[in-house]
Design a protein around this motif. Structure first.
Motif, PDB file in Angstrom:
ATOM      1  N   LEU A   1       0.816  -1.089  -0.092  1.00  0.00           N
ATOM      2  CA  LEU A   1       0.272   0.113   0.066  1.00  0.00           C
ATOM      3  C   LEU A   1       0.854   1.263   0.066  1.00  0.00           C
ATOM      4  O   LEU A   1       1.560   1.576   1.149  1.00  0.00           O
ATOM      5  CB  LEU A   1      -0.761  -0.105   1.228  1.00  0.00           C
ATOM      6  CG  LEU A   1      -1.904   1.183   1.236  1.00  0.00           C
ATOM      7  CD1 LEU A   1      -3.084   0.694   0.129  1.00  0.00           C
ATOM      8  CD2 LEU A   1      -2.635   1.192   2.737  1.00  0.00           C
ATOM      9  N   LEU A   2       0.900   1.914  -1.041  1.00  0.00           N
ATOM     10  CA  LEU A   2       2.211   3.069  -1.245  1.00  0.00           C
ATOM     11  C   LEU A   2       1.434   4.263  -0.659  1.00  0.00           C
ATOM     12  O   LEU A   2       0.135   4.482  -0.174  1.00  0.00           O
ATOM     13  CB  LEU A   2       2.185   3.229  -2.779  1.00  0.00           C
ATOM     14  CG  LEU A   2       2.776   1.994  -3.504  1.00  0.00           C
ATOM     15  CD1 LEU A   2       3.013   2.492  -5.043  1.00  0.00           C
ATOM     16  CD2 LEU A   2       4.114   1.760  -2.757  1.00  0.00           C
ATOM     17  N   PRO A   3       2.208   5.059  -0.251  1.00  0.00           N
ATOM     18  CA  PRO A   3       2.019   6.495   0.463  1.00  0.00           C
ATOM     19  C   PRO A   3       0.942   7.387  -0.195  1.00  0.00           C
ATOM     20  O   PRO A   3      -0.022   7.952   0.467  1.00  0.00           O
ATOM     21  CB  PRO A   3       3.425   7.205   0.577  1.00  0.00           C
ATOM     22  CG  PRO A   3       4.407   6.014   0.640  1.00  0.00           C
ATOM     23  CD  PRO A   3       3.806   4.881  -0.237  1.00  0.00           C
ATOM     24  N   GLU A   4       0.849   7.225  -1.542  1.00  0.00           N
ATOM     25  CA  GLU A   4       0.065   8.155  -2.325  1.00  0.00           C
ATOM     26  C   GLU A   4      -1.432   7.459  -2.198  1.00  0.00           C
ATOM     27  O   GLU A   4      -2.372   8.169  -2.093  1.00  0.00           O
ATOM     28  CB  GLU A   4       0.344   8.172  -3.685  1.00  0.00           C
ATOM     29  CG  GLU A   4       1.808   8.978  -4.148  1.00  0.00           C
ATOM     30  CD  GLU A   4       2.908   8.135  -4.010  1.00  0.00           C
ATOM     31  OE1 GLU A   4       4.131   8.553  -3.612  1.00  0.00           O
ATOM     32  OE2 GLU A   4       3.206   7.019  -3.703  1.00  0.00           O
ATOM     33  N   THR A   5      -1.558   6.233  -2.263  1.00  0.00           N
ATOM     34  CA  THR A   5      -2.935   5.667  -1.741  1.00  0.00           C
ATOM     35  C   THR A   5      -3.335   5.897  -0.469  1.00  0.00           C
ATOM     36  O   THR A   5      -4.436   6.043  -0.191  1.00  0.00           O
ATOM     37  CB  THR A   5      -2.766   4.066  -2.378  1.00  0.00           C
ATOM     38  OG1 THR A   5      -2.230   3.708  -3.743  1.00  0.00           O
ATOM     39  CG2 THR A   5      -4.288   3.431  -2.292  1.00  0.00           C
ATOM     40  N   ILE A   6      -2.522   5.614   0.573  1.00  0.00           N
ATOM     41  CA  ILE A   6      -2.738   5.895   2.056  1.00  0.00           C
ATOM     42  C   ILE A   6      -3.121   7.497   1.872  1.00  0.00           C
ATOM     43  O   ILE A   6      -4.118   7.563   2.871  1.00  0.00           O
ATOM     44  CB  ILE A   6      -1.444   5.803   2.735  1.00  0.00           C
ATOM     45  CG1 ILE A   6      -0.892   4.420   2.860  1.00  0.00           C
ATOM     46  CG2 ILE A   6      -1.699   6.227   4.144  1.00  0.00           C
ATOM     47  CD1 ILE A   6       0.327   4.085   3.525  1.00  0.00           C
ATOM     48  N   TYR A   7      -2.682   8.285   1.493  1.00  0.00           N
ATOM     49  CA  TYR A   7      -2.928   9.632   1.467  1.00  0.00           C
ATOM     50  C   TYR A   7      -4.504   9.810   1.005  1.00  0.00           C
ATOM     51  O   TYR A   7      -5.336  10.369   1.548  1.00  0.00           O
ATOM     52  CB  TYR A   7      -2.304  10.703   0.615  1.00  0.00           C
ATOM     53  CG  TYR A   7      -2.780  11.919   0.330  1.00  0.00           C
ATOM     54  CD1 TYR A   7      -2.865  12.986   1.331  1.00  0.00           C
ATOM     55  CD2 TYR A   7      -3.204  12.249  -1.117  1.00  0.00           C
ATOM     56  CE1 TYR A   7      -3.634  13.945   0.787  1.00  0.00           C
ATOM     57  CE2 TYR A   7      -3.809  13.399  -1.426  1.00  0.00           C
ATOM     58  CZ  TYR A   7      -4.011  14.344  -0.440  1.00  0.00           C
ATOM     59  OH  TYR A   7      -4.739  15.574  -0.676  1.00  0.00           O
ATOM     60  N   LYS A   8      -4.866   9.202  -0.169  1.00  0.00           N
ATOM     61  CA  LYS A   8      -6.284   9.144  -0.848  1.00  0.00           C
ATOM     62  C   LYS A   8      -7.190   8.547   0.418  1.00  0.00           C
ATOM     63  O   LYS A   8      -8.319   9.220   0.518  1.00  0.00           O
ATOM     64  CB  LYS A   8      -6.282   8.422  -1.886  1.00  0.00           C
ATOM     65  CG  LYS A   8      -5.668   9.055  -3.271  1.00  0.00           C
ATOM     66  CD  LYS A   8      -5.768   8.206  -4.216  1.00  0.00           C
ATOM     67  CE  LYS A   8      -7.045   7.994  -4.853  1.00  0.00           C
ATOM     68  NZ  LYS A   8      -7.002   6.961  -6.022  1.00  0.00           N
ATOM     69  N   LEU A   9      -6.760   7.341   0.808  1.00  0.00           N
ATOM     70  CA  LEU A   9      -7.520   6.756   1.955  1.00  0.00           C
ATOM     71  C   LEU A   9      -7.651   7.677   3.219  1.00  0.00           C
ATOM     72  O   LEU A   9      -8.730   7.653   3.829  1.00  0.00           O
ATOM     73  CB  LEU A   9      -6.956   5.458   2.095  1.00  0.00           C
ATOM     74  CG  LEU A   9      -7.092   4.509   1.046  1.00  0.00           C
ATOM     75  CD1 LEU A   9      -6.284   3.213   1.232  1.00  0.00           C
ATOM     76  CD2 LEU A   9      -8.731   3.876   0.867  1.00  0.00           C
ATOM     77  N   SER A  10      -6.839   8.380   3.435  1.00  0.00           N
ATOM     78  CA  SER A  10      -6.788   9.254   4.610  1.00  0.00           C
ATOM     79  C   SER A  10      -8.010  10.170   4.711  1.00  0.00           C
ATOM     80  O   SER A  10      -8.425  10.906   5.566  1.00  0.00           O
ATOM     81  CB  SER A  10      -5.546  10.109   4.966  1.00  0.00           C
ATOM     82  OG  SER A  10      -5.190  10.919   4.097  1.00  0.00           O
ATOM     83  N   GLU A  11      -8.306  10.437   3.352  1.00  0.00           N
ATOM     84  CA  GLU A  11      -9.379  11.561   3.228  1.00  0.00           C
ATOM     85  C   GLU A  11     -10.891  10.970   3.482  1.00  0.00           C
ATOM     86  O   GLU A  11     -11.764  11.683   3.736  1.00  0.00           O
ATOM     87  CB  GLU A  11      -9.371  11.962   1.647  1.00  0.00           C
ATOM     88  CG  GLU A  11      -8.265  12.679   1.290  1.00  0.00           C
ATOM     89  CD  GLU A  11      -8.109  13.948   2.030  1.00  0.00           C
ATOM     90  OE1 GLU A  11      -8.971  14.969   1.985  1.00  0.00           O
ATOM     91  OE2 GLU A  11      -7.184  14.421   2.716  1.00  0.00           O
TER      92      GLU A  11
END
Length: 292
Positions: free
Chosen positions: A143-153
């Motif tokens: 799970l890449l940081p960019e995807t984690i960012y999207k999910l954090s929204e």
């Protein structure tokens, strides 16, 4: 409740492979008295993959009963099927758990978009706080940081257990996510540096057999007593490594039995007992650390 020393609890079994309720109570009481911040039930260390759906629900409910609101319970609700995770979370919605730990879908090896859609659908199905769990060495996907960012929204996705051991991930995630988002280490060996970089806590294997030490370790970091934190980490470092001398949780269950925390180190196949040669290595370490 999602900071500090959180234990990834082992699941004690009797010699027939059924839940050992006496050992389970002993473990829960041990963590309550040691000041462990919360308990993860049915995670990787809890051997969730060898239990049926009904057994997993039953074990989580039994842990809640034993905890009696004295220590928070986080439920491992991850499957490689989105619908199964949603079903389990629905069954636990009003149980008293404080949140869910959802591992990336193993074996399937989804794309980043597949991972995003998986966790989004799960989160949208519940009001319970959701913690992402990234452990590529176990699952075959990252799970890449960019995807984690999207999910954090998504409002109820409140943090991640990062078990890659890649310390560069801490800054990458922090630089992307500006709001409060819990960064929890899933790797005892690198937890000190992880938290010095701004992590919020650890979901620990070592805490199964050194609960007070791990709690004190975190408290020292929280109170900026970095010298003492490093001293504790140095003391426990050999355990952080040797508890993975064979596949987790084989070594930690053997040690827990050796320390009298559980009555049997029984596991269900395909997990097998700790090899005699590795028992000798851990025996020496436990004596060196004055745990026995």
């Amino acid at each position: 409740m999602f900071t500090g020393s959180i234990v990834a609890l082992i699941t004690p079994m009797d010699i027939n492979g059924n839940i050992c309720k006496k050992s389970f109570k002993k473990l829960i009481d041990y963590h309550i008295s040691s000041g462990t911040k919360a308990i993860v039930i049915m995670g990787t260390t809890g051997e969730s993959s060898t239990f049926t759906y009904k057994e997993r629900i039953s074990i989580i409910m039994y842990a809640l009963d034993l905890a009696q609101d004295k220590i928070p319970i986080i439920a491992g609700t991850g499957f490689n099927s989105t619908s199964k995770s949603i079903s389990m979370i629905s069954d636990l919605e009003n149980s008293g758990i404080i949140g869910c730990l959802n591992v990336t879908p193993y074996y399937n090896r989804p794309t980043q978009d597949g991972l995003y859609q998986h966790f989004k659908k799960i989160a949208n199905s519940t009001k319970l706080p959701q913690i992402l769990y990234n452990v590529p060495s176990r699952t075959g996907c990252d799970l890449l940081p960019e995807t984690i960012y999207k999910l954090s929204e998504i409002n109820n996705i409140i943090g991640i257990k990062e078990a890659t051991g890649d310390l560069s991930r801490v800054n990458k995630i922090k630089n992307l996510i500006k709001k409060k988002f819990f960064l929890i280490s899933g790797d005892d060996k690198t937890a000190l540096d992880f938290m010095l970089l701004g992590g919020d806590g650890i979901i620990s294997v070592t805490a199964n057999i050194a609960a007070l030490e791990m709690k004190t370790f975190y408290d020292c970091i929280k109170n900026n007593n970095f010298f003492q934190a490093k001293k504790i980490n140095q003391h426990l470092n050999i355990l952080h490594h040797q508890l993975f001398i064979e596949t987790n949780p084989i070594p930690v269950k053997w040690v827990a039995k050796r320390l009298g925390l559980i009555f049997s180190d029984k596991m269900r196949l395909p997990m097998t007992p700790l090899k005699k040669c590795n028992q000798k290595i851990l025996e020496i370490t436990l004596k060196k650390l004055k745990l026995i």
